[in-house]
Design a protein around this motif. Structure first.
Motif, PDB file in Angstrom:
ATOM      1  N   ILE A   1       0.828  -1.209   0.000  1.00  0.00           N
ATOM      2  CA  ILE A   1       0.000   0.000   0.000  1.00  0.00           C
ATOM      3  C   ILE A   1       0.865   1.263   0.000  1.00  0.00           C
ATOM      4  O   ILE A   1       0.452   2.304  -0.504  1.00  0.00           O
ATOM      5  CB  ILE A   1      -0.966  -0.045   1.209  1.00  0.00           C
ATOM      6  CG1 ILE A   1      -2.009  -1.153   0.982  1.00  0.00           C
ATOM      7  CG2 ILE A   1      -1.666   1.287   1.413  1.00  0.00           C
ATOM      8  CD1 ILE A   1      -3.031  -1.303   2.077  1.00  0.00           C
ATOM      9  N   SER A   2       2.088   1.174   0.534  1.00  0.00           N
ATOM     10  CA  SER A   2       2.978   2.346   0.559  1.00  0.00           C
ATOM     11  C   SER A   2       3.815   2.469  -0.701  1.00  0.00           C
ATOM     12  O   SER A   2       4.568   3.430  -0.846  1.00  0.00           O
ATOM     13  CB  SER A   2       3.933   2.245   1.762  1.00  0.00           C
ATOM     14  OG  SER A   2       3.225   2.106   2.955  1.00  0.00           O
ATOM     15  N   SER A   3       3.725   1.491  -1.594  1.00  0.00           N
ATOM     16  CA  SER A   3       4.581   1.530  -2.783  1.00  0.00           C
ATOM     17  C   SER A   3       4.167   2.668  -3.704  1.00  0.00           C
ATOM     18  O   SER A   3       3.045   3.174  -3.643  1.00  0.00           O
ATOM     19  CB  SER A   3       4.488   0.199  -3.539  1.00  0.00           C
ATOM     20  OG  SER A   3       3.197   0.029  -4.080  1.00  0.00           O
ATOM     21  N   THR A   4       5.104   3.051  -4.569  1.00  0.00           N
ATOM     22  CA  THR A   4       4.848   4.199  -5.452  1.00  0.00           C
ATOM     23  C   THR A   4       3.802   3.895  -6.508  1.00  0.00           C
ATOM     24  O   THR A   4       3.280   4.797  -7.140  1.00  0.00           O
ATOM     25  CB  THR A   4       6.150   4.604  -6.157  1.00  0.00           C
ATOM     26  OG1 THR A   4       6.675   3.461  -6.845  1.00  0.00           O
ATOM     27  CG2 THR A   4       7.171   5.106  -5.156  1.00  0.00           C
ATOM     28  N   ASN A   5       3.502   2.624  -6.702  1.00  0.00           N
ATOM     29  CA  ASN A   5       2.558   2.241  -7.751  1.00  0.00           C
ATOM     30  C   ASN A   5       1.448   1.370  -7.179  1.00  0.00           C
ATOM     31  O   ASN A   5       1.054   0.393  -7.768  1.00  0.00           O
ATOM     32  CB  ASN A   5       3.308   1.476  -8.850  1.00  0.00           C
ATOM     33  CG  ASN A   5       2.492   1.389 -10.118  1.00  0.00           C
ATOM     34  OD1 ASN A   5       1.610   2.212 -10.348  1.00  0.00           O
ATOM     35  ND2 ASN A   5       2.769   0.388 -10.930  1.00  0.00           N
ATOM     36  N   CYS A   6       0.960   1.747  -5.998  1.00  0.00           N
ATOM     37  CA  CYS A   6      -0.066   0.940  -5.332  1.00  0.00           C
ATOM     38  C   CYS A   6      -1.330   0.869  -6.169  1.00  0.00           C
ATOM     39  O   CYS A   6      -1.950  -0.174  -6.301  1.00  0.00           O
ATOM     40  CB  CYS A   6      -0.361   1.533  -3.951  1.00  0.00           C
ATOM     41  SG  CYS A   6      -1.787   0.809  -3.156  1.00  0.00           S
TER      42      CYS A   6
END
Length: 673
Positions: free
Chosen positions: A535-540
């Motif tokens: 969920i914190s990734s740059t491409n969630c």
């Protein structure tokens, strides 16, 4: 029976809805207090009936055990306040402290106390601290309780434990009474088995679950003899078991004049208002009988009693019949103008404006028609009398007035799911309208700054977010992107000229929904750090189904050797790289084959990652991550901080590239271990 303490509080009728929790709280209160005082026991058994709250402590010790404890205090040169606090906590004067190794010490001794000297205070403490949802006062009692208390029974090891209970103006004894109507006088109690046996002789079934079981069996058997099936309702069963100490189930008859009423109307009138059980026939329709539970043994086989119950039900159903027939005469569309005068929220306009937004928020013709009519039942006579039927009556009236079945179903279900145990709509039109209704609610209240806090959620926005998640996940809406729909809902508020908080963005609503998703997935057993990493990734992204699948795939990947290796490499690279510095990889500076190999694999990740993410192909996505294991392991065998500054910077650039590429899939810095 020895080593047993029985404590009963006899009162006026305790509301049924409070009973089960009270029995549970009573058990916890005794367990905590007994542990706190050091009086050992094996188990605490509690029971509740409409008139009595009972605890039986089994294998209770005859006394506490004498103890000695040497407790270390502050240093000898500690401030006076520290020493004063230590003296207060130990209850000893300074003269009784000793000095050792630069510290103050206190020897705390406790003598053994007999149970009969501890229990009176313990019981009174529980009474004083016990919390009811609502309490009352009555003459002669300074302590509040759910209902006036009429007796206190306390029996320790077969003997009366006499003590005053000034909170209720009473004194404990070893006697109690049976059923209010079916027995008279009191009886003495010596042990718990004899207590339960005597109560049963006096028409009191002490165990709540036993009362439920007997009611269910009797009603089921009586219904079968007439060819009908009892419709199970655990909540109602629990409630009626709390209304009777000696339940006597009997059947009544519904007048034929009311059998044309919708099932929901009949059920609500009987269940909610009269506490009656309903039956169904083989076709699933409501049967012309109802079940009720009396708190006494009826004379003349209950004929007189039944006439009273049927008369009350007839009056209730007569009102429902009038409302139903009156409402059918007015088309739902003709009710729409009345919604313009009803405020949805002072900052969000009227119900009429809400309907206009819902119409534009859905796309299919049936959903638009359902959205137009879904709030009209709020101004009908039936919903005015029975608010719990909102939505349901709209669906019934819509179909009765010629709307398509899909439209009626969507109207009926547009509030659902209203909780974790509520049915989730599964028909396309119903899903579309239910989603729109919840998104409009979330966006509206977030846009005016009415955001839930840790302890307050007056507009049930968490429930709305969870409802959206259930609609998406249980119906596998794998192509649904939330952010455009949130933005669309926001735009509709803007079009209506509604004032919006200046700092509001649609992303806030998406983040709130994903936060609920994280909680839901944790409760399903997925690793919390894996959830946070995705969920914190740059491409969630904003596709709930895709996010869930990616989390599950990463969860599995991290249990493999490749996953463990990549996680370790990421953390190592993250620790080596200087902060706030930009790096660019120059392949011309590679002087080792492993650098070329790692760069090649990272380029593969870069070129294929987005494609796999777009296609939700997480098996191949994890495979290209797995392919990084070998080159990463080999790369870390090199000297990263090479003596040549250009080569060193180029190798750091490769690490930065690895972090950048893997962060598109998940933020590995959030992973634990």
């Amino acid at each position: 029976m020895t080593n047993q303490f029985i404590f009963e509080i006899l009162s006026e009728e305790i509301p049924a809805r409070m009973q089960v929790k009270a029995a549970s709280d009573f058990k916890v209160a005794f367990e905590n207090k007994l542990t706190e005082t050091g009086l050992s026991f094996s188990t605490v058994e509690t029971h509740i009936t409409p008139r009595r709250l009972v605890a039986c402590i089994h294998e209770i010790a005859k006394s506490t055990v004498a103890t000695k404890e040497e407790r270390r205090g502050p240093r000898l040169n500690a401030p006076d306040a520290a020493l004063a606090g230590f003296l207060k906590s130990t209850g000893l004067p300074k003269e009784q402290l000793t000095q050792k190794d630069d510290y103050w010490y206190a020897l705390i001794e406790s003598v053994a106390s007999p149970a009969d000297s501890i229990l009176p205070k313990l019981c009174r403490d529980i009474i004083r601290d016990f919390s009811w949802p609502k309490s009352m006062r009555w003459y002669g009692a300074p302590q509040t309780w759910v209902r006036p208390v009429r007796g206190i029974m306390a029996v320790l090891n077969g003997q009366t434990l006499p003590f005053d209970v000034p909170e209720f103006g009473l004194k404990s004894s070893n006697t109690t009474s049976g059923h209010r109507f079916l027995s008279s006088g009191t009886f003495a109690v010596s042990d718990f088995d004899q207590y339960k046996s005597e109560l049963l002789k006096r028409h009191v079934v002490l165990d709540h679950q036993d009362r439920q079981t007997s009611i269910l069996k009797s009603l089921t058997d009586q219904g079968h003899t007439k060819g009908f099936t009892l419709e199970h309702d655990d909540k109602l069963l629990e409630e009626v078991a709390g209304l009777s100490e000696f339940p006597q189930p009997i059947l009544g008859t519904i007048d034929d004049a009311f059998m044309h009423l919708p099932k929901g109307v009949l059920a609500t009138s009987m269940r909610v208002h009269q506490k009656y059980f309903i039956y169904t026939d083989k076709s699933g329709n409501v049967a012309p009988i109802f079940g009720l539970v009396a708190n006494t043994i009826p004379s003349d086989d209950g004929a007189t009693m039944l006439r009273g119950y049927e008369r009350v039900l007839k009056a209730r159903l007569s009102d429902a019949k009038f409302f139903y027939e009156h409402d059918l005469k007015i088309a739902l569309r003709d009710q729409l103008p009345r919604l313009d005068s009803i405020v949805f929220h002072s900052k969000l306009g009227s119900l009429g404006q809400r309907v206009q937004r819902l119409i534009k928020l859905v796309e299919t013709p049936h959903a638009k028609r359902a959205a137009e009519l879904c709030k009209s039942d709020l101004v009908t006579s039936m919903v005015g009398e029975f608010p719990e039927l909102q939505g349901y009556m709209g669906g019934v009236y819509a179909v009765a007035q010629g709307q398509a079945l899909e439209v009626g179903q969507a109207i009926e279900q547009h509030y659902q799911p209203a909780g974790p145990n509520d049915t989730c709509p599964s028909a396309p039109t119903a899903i579309e309208l239910a989603l729109a209704e919840k998104l409009d609610t979330l966006v509206g209240f977030f846009a005016i700054g009415e955001i839930p806090t840790g302890s307050k959620d007056p507009y049930a926005l968490r429930r709305a977010a969870l409802g959206i998640l259930r609609l998406i996940r249980e119906n596998s809406l794998s192509d649904l992107a939330l952010l455009p729909k949130i933005s669309r809902a926001f735009g509709l508020y803007m079009d209506q000229g509604i004032s919006i908080a200046t700092d509001f963005t649609p992303q806030q609503v998406l983040d709130f929904i994903l936060e609920r998703l994280a909680h839901a997935l944790k409760s399903e057993g997925l690793r919390h750090d894996t959830i946070e990493a995705v969920i914190s990734s740059t491409n969630c992204g904003d596709n709930v189904c895709a996010i869930v699948e990616r989390i599950k795939a990463l969860n599995t990947y991290l249990t493999s050797d490749a996953g463990t290796s990549l996680k370790a490499a990421f953390k190592r690279a993250h620790g080596i790289l200087p902060k706030n510095e930009t790096f660019v990889v120059h392949p011309s500076l590679f002087n080792e084959a492993v650098e070329t190999k790692l760069h090649s694999e990272l380029m593969t990740v870069s070129s294929q990652c987005q494609d796999y993410l777009a296609r939700h192909d997480y098996a191949n996505l994890m495979q290209i991550l797995a392919n990084l294991k070998e080159p990463i392991d080999a790369f870390f065998d090199l000297k990263i901080n090479d003596d040549n500054p250009e080569i060193r910077k180029n190798r750091l650039a490769l690490l930065a590239m690895m972090i950048e590429q893997t962060s598109v899939i998940a933020d590995f810095s959030k992973l634990e271990g």
